[in-house]
Every structure is written in C-alpha cells, then in structure tokens.
Design an enzyme around this catalytic site. Sequence first.
Site, PDB file in Angstrom:
ATOM      1  N   CYS A   9      -3.091  86.920 -47.887  1.00  0.00           N
ATOM      2  CA  CYS A   9      -2.204  85.951 -48.517  1.00  0.00           C
ATOM      3  C   CYS A   9      -0.756  86.423 -48.438  1.00  0.00           C
ATOM      4  CB  CYS A   9      -2.623  85.760 -49.975  1.00  0.00           C
ATOM      5  SG  CYS A   9      -1.497  84.756 -50.951  1.00  0.00           S
ATOM      6  N   CYS A  59      18.210  82.110 -57.711  1.00  0.00           N
ATOM      7  CA  CYS A  59      16.900  82.710 -57.439  1.00  0.00           C
ATOM      8  C   CYS A  59      16.886  83.471 -56.123  1.00  0.00           C
ATOM      9  CB  CYS A  59      15.809  81.635 -57.439  1.00  0.00           C
ATOM     10  SG  CYS A  59      16.043  80.355 -56.194  1.00  0.00           S
ATOM     11  N   CYS A  61       2.264  87.143 -52.456  1.00  0.00           N
ATOM     12  CA  CYS A  61       2.729  88.315 -53.198  1.00  0.00           C
ATOM     13  C   CYS A  61       3.182  89.401 -52.226  1.00  0.00           C
ATOM     14  CB  CYS A  61       1.621  88.856 -54.096  1.00  0.00           C
ATOM     15  SG  CYS A  61       1.233  87.797 -55.503  1.00  0.00           S
ATOM     16  N   CYS A 110      -5.566  91.839 -56.429  1.00  0.00           N
ATOM     17  CA  CYS A 110      -6.100  90.686 -55.708  1.00  0.00           C
ATOM     18  C   CYS A 110      -6.665  91.129 -54.361  1.00  0.00           C
ATOM     19  CB  CYS A 110      -5.007  89.638 -55.503  1.00  0.00           C
ATOM     20  SG  CYS A 110      -5.543  88.190 -54.575  1.00  0.00           S
ATOM     21  N   ASP A 170      23.045  75.815 -61.167  1.00  0.00           N
ATOM     22  CA  ASP A 170      21.745  76.398 -60.831  1.00  0.00           C
ATOM     23  C   ASP A 170      21.302  75.797 -59.505  1.00  0.00           C
ATOM     24  OD1 ASP A 170      19.253  77.533 -60.782  1.00  0.00           O
ATOM     25  OD2 ASP A 170      18.454  76.430 -62.493  1.00  0.00           O
ATOM     26  N   GLU A 230      22.551  65.846 -60.779  1.00  0.00           N
ATOM     27  CA  GLU A 230      21.257  66.195 -60.194  1.00  0.00           C
ATOM     28  C   GLU A 230      20.931  65.173 -59.114  1.00  0.00           C
ATOM     29  OE1 GLU A 230      17.877  67.333 -58.844  1.00  0.00           O
ATOM     30  OE2 GLU A 230      18.845  68.597 -60.353  1.00  0.00           O
ATOM     31  N   CYS A 281      -6.543  83.136 -58.534  1.00  0.00           N
ATOM     32  CA  CYS A 281      -5.271  83.790 -58.228  1.00  0.00           C
ATOM     33  C   CYS A 281      -4.854  84.572 -59.462  1.00  0.00           C
ATOM     34  CB  CYS A 281      -4.213  82.761 -57.854  1.00  0.00           C
ATOM     35  SG  CYS A 281      -2.565  83.454 -57.595  1.00  0.00           S
ATOM     36  N   GLN A 340      10.673  75.745 -64.571  1.00  0.00           N
ATOM     37  CA  GLN A 340      10.462  77.149 -64.248  1.00  0.00           C
ATOM     38  C   GLN A 340       8.973  77.496 -64.247  1.00  0.00           C
ATOM     39  OE1 GLN A 340      12.606  79.522 -63.308  1.00  0.00           O
ATOM     40  NE2 GLN A 340      14.397  78.171 -63.441  1.00  0.00           N
TER      41      GLN A 340
END
Length: 397
Positions: free
Chosen positions: A85, A355, A88, A77, A328, A284, A162, A231
């Site tokens: 950016c 995560c 990433c 990229c 989670d 939740e 992208c 996800q």
Amino acid sequence: METRPNWTGRYLEVEVGPPAHGGHCVARYEGRVVFVRHALPGEQVTVLVTEDHGGAFCRGDAVEVHRESADRVTPPCPVARPDGCGGCDWQHVSGSAQRALKAQVVAEQLRRIAGIDLSVTVEELPGDLLDWRTRVRLAVDRAGRPGYRKHRSHQIVPVQDCPIAVPGAVEAVSGQRWHRGAELEVVADTVGQLHVSELRPDRRPRLVRGGEVVERAAGREWRLPPGVFWQVHRAAADTLAAVVGEWAQAPTGGVAWDLYGGVGLFAAVLAAQVGPEGSVLVVESVRRAVEAGAANLADVPQVRWRTGRVERVLGELGDERPDVVVLDPPRKGAGRAVVQAVTDRDPARVVHVACDPAALARDLGLFLDQGYRLSGLRALDAFPMTHHVECVALLTR
C-alpha cells in the site's frame, strides 16, 4: 547529452541519508540520488530500484536492512511494505521519530525555498498513531475488491481493514464487491455514524449508506453532505480552529477574510472575534461547501459568502481592506496572484494554513517579498504514519 543507465529492477547497497519531502530518504550511488522508501537515516540497506527515467535520480524500496536505526519498529499493517500500500510512508518508524523527520523536512523546505532559517517542532495531536482517520477513499480493482493504490501506481492492493482509519470504516465496504473502476468514500462522523458513497466516472455519486454528516468543532455542530471537505483527523478541526483564533486576533467591529474557506470553520471563529458589528467574508470555489456553510452559519449574519476562485473574487472586491486574512489553500498553495491581491490590501495579520511544506514555503517567500515577516509557525502531526504535516503560519507587517 549524457545517457544515464536505467537501473529499474537493479539491487543497490546504500547508506541512507536524511529525509526528503514526500515520505522517503535520500541515498547516493555512483553519483546519482536514490530516493528510498521504507528506510531511515543512517541505515545500511539493499534497495530495489522501482522507477528510473534516466535523470539525476531514481526511486526505490529498501527490501533488506543490514544495519537498523534505533527508531525502526515493526509496521502494524501487513501491507505497509515494499510493493504494498502506498498510503503510509512511516509505519516502520516510532511516533517521536516520525515527528522529528517531518520537522526536518519542514525546516529544510523553509530554508531552501523561502530562505527562512527556523527550528521546527511537529506537535502530536490528541489520540494515537492509529485509529485517527475519519475519512477514507478506496479504489476498486477488477475483481470488485476495495483497496489502496501502490506508491506512484494505479495498481490496487485489496484490504480488509486499515489500522490508521477509525475502526469499522474500511470494514464497512471490504466485505462486498463493487463496480470495477469505482472509488468508495467512507466518512465516520462525530456521532459515530458511517456514510458510504460510491463514485463512478460514468455517473453521479451514489449514497450507499448514511446521509447527513454531523461534526462538532469550534463550539458548534456542523451538518454537512458526505462529499464536502472536512479535516480527516479526529482532533484536527478543533486544534486548527484554536490556533487560527489565537493568531488571527480580529478586532471587534473589524473586517476579516476567510479565503478557501470551505464550510466556514475558521469563519465561525473570526465571526466571534469581530462580533455583530464586524464582517467576515468567506470565499470558496465549491458551491456545495458554500451552501452547507451558509446553512450552518445562518445564525451569524456578519458572515458573507462568495462562490468562485479566490483570485477572481478578490479582483471584484474593490477597495475593501481586511484587518486580518486567513487562507487555507489546496495542496499547491495560494500562489503569486492571491498573495499579491492580499498584500495589496495591507492586512495587519495573515494566518496561512497549509498541508504541504513546499507550497507553504513558496507562499511565505512571496509574503516576505511584500514586506511581511514570519511571526510564528506551528506544525501539527495531523496525518500520523504518513509524510503529510499541517502547518499554520502567522505573518505580520
């Protein structure tokens, strides 16, 4: 109190050390730590200091590489560069080396925070390093152009496409002008439909394109409103559902909890394990997710739903004792109150999906303090080209 110099804008010649959590590597200069982006361990680079608040560390970008690592590649990229950016972190790194760097970070966080010494391997998901991201959020600059923010900045870098997003997702919004200050959410679902929402701080989200999002995972079809969490990697939902199912082992007729359960992806797996005579509780806090999940799992009556913060709902459940708990939590982790509420119920197995490796390590340390042990850990490269990594941990008494 010692006053340290402000090095912002200064160029430093450094040798780059190991990776650190957050998508950078550690270097040292005149006794201070320098967190360096766009570099690799072992490289000799010139760093432009971009942020310095006078403490024990500063931040910078590698703007010139004098001695390259064998793992360095050309970023696919053009905006994945210094002052570009911020989305990433590792486009300049080969895929195998990216996963090795992430494994080092996960292992270091477990060791430093939780006192767990464990060899970690980050597993590649089906697909490629590119074209995997099915959900993107872009900011709109003052000229109405969509783009991504720079690292640790509100500045926006306009983009036309992208390479990590599924083809067509960013292109669907980049060719037109939008309200300045808005954000755009683009979803590419399983059946190939694009859904675009414009999010503005002064009004309700506006659906510009598409409607009901269709996803397939865990042997089911899911129909969801565009803004509900799912996800982002094409293969992540199915992969995580399979790992959770393998490790949960909820007994037939048993009780399972799915905390921070979203639309019930893991609840569907748990419901199949406990069967019609068992019970699955989903907790939740996002009402739209609960409504969507309840509609999608209407054919599974053993699934119960509670809307609210997990710590509050668990305090209202009385003496119910689950056989297995799946949690989670958001990026910050579950925290002491939730871990205590879970361990007070003494489940035989806890499956923790995370995560953020630092938050996971903090939660695992709390579980270990309550008499649990880490019986397994899977680390999945669900976010190629970035520093993010998805982990699943199995805790048993």
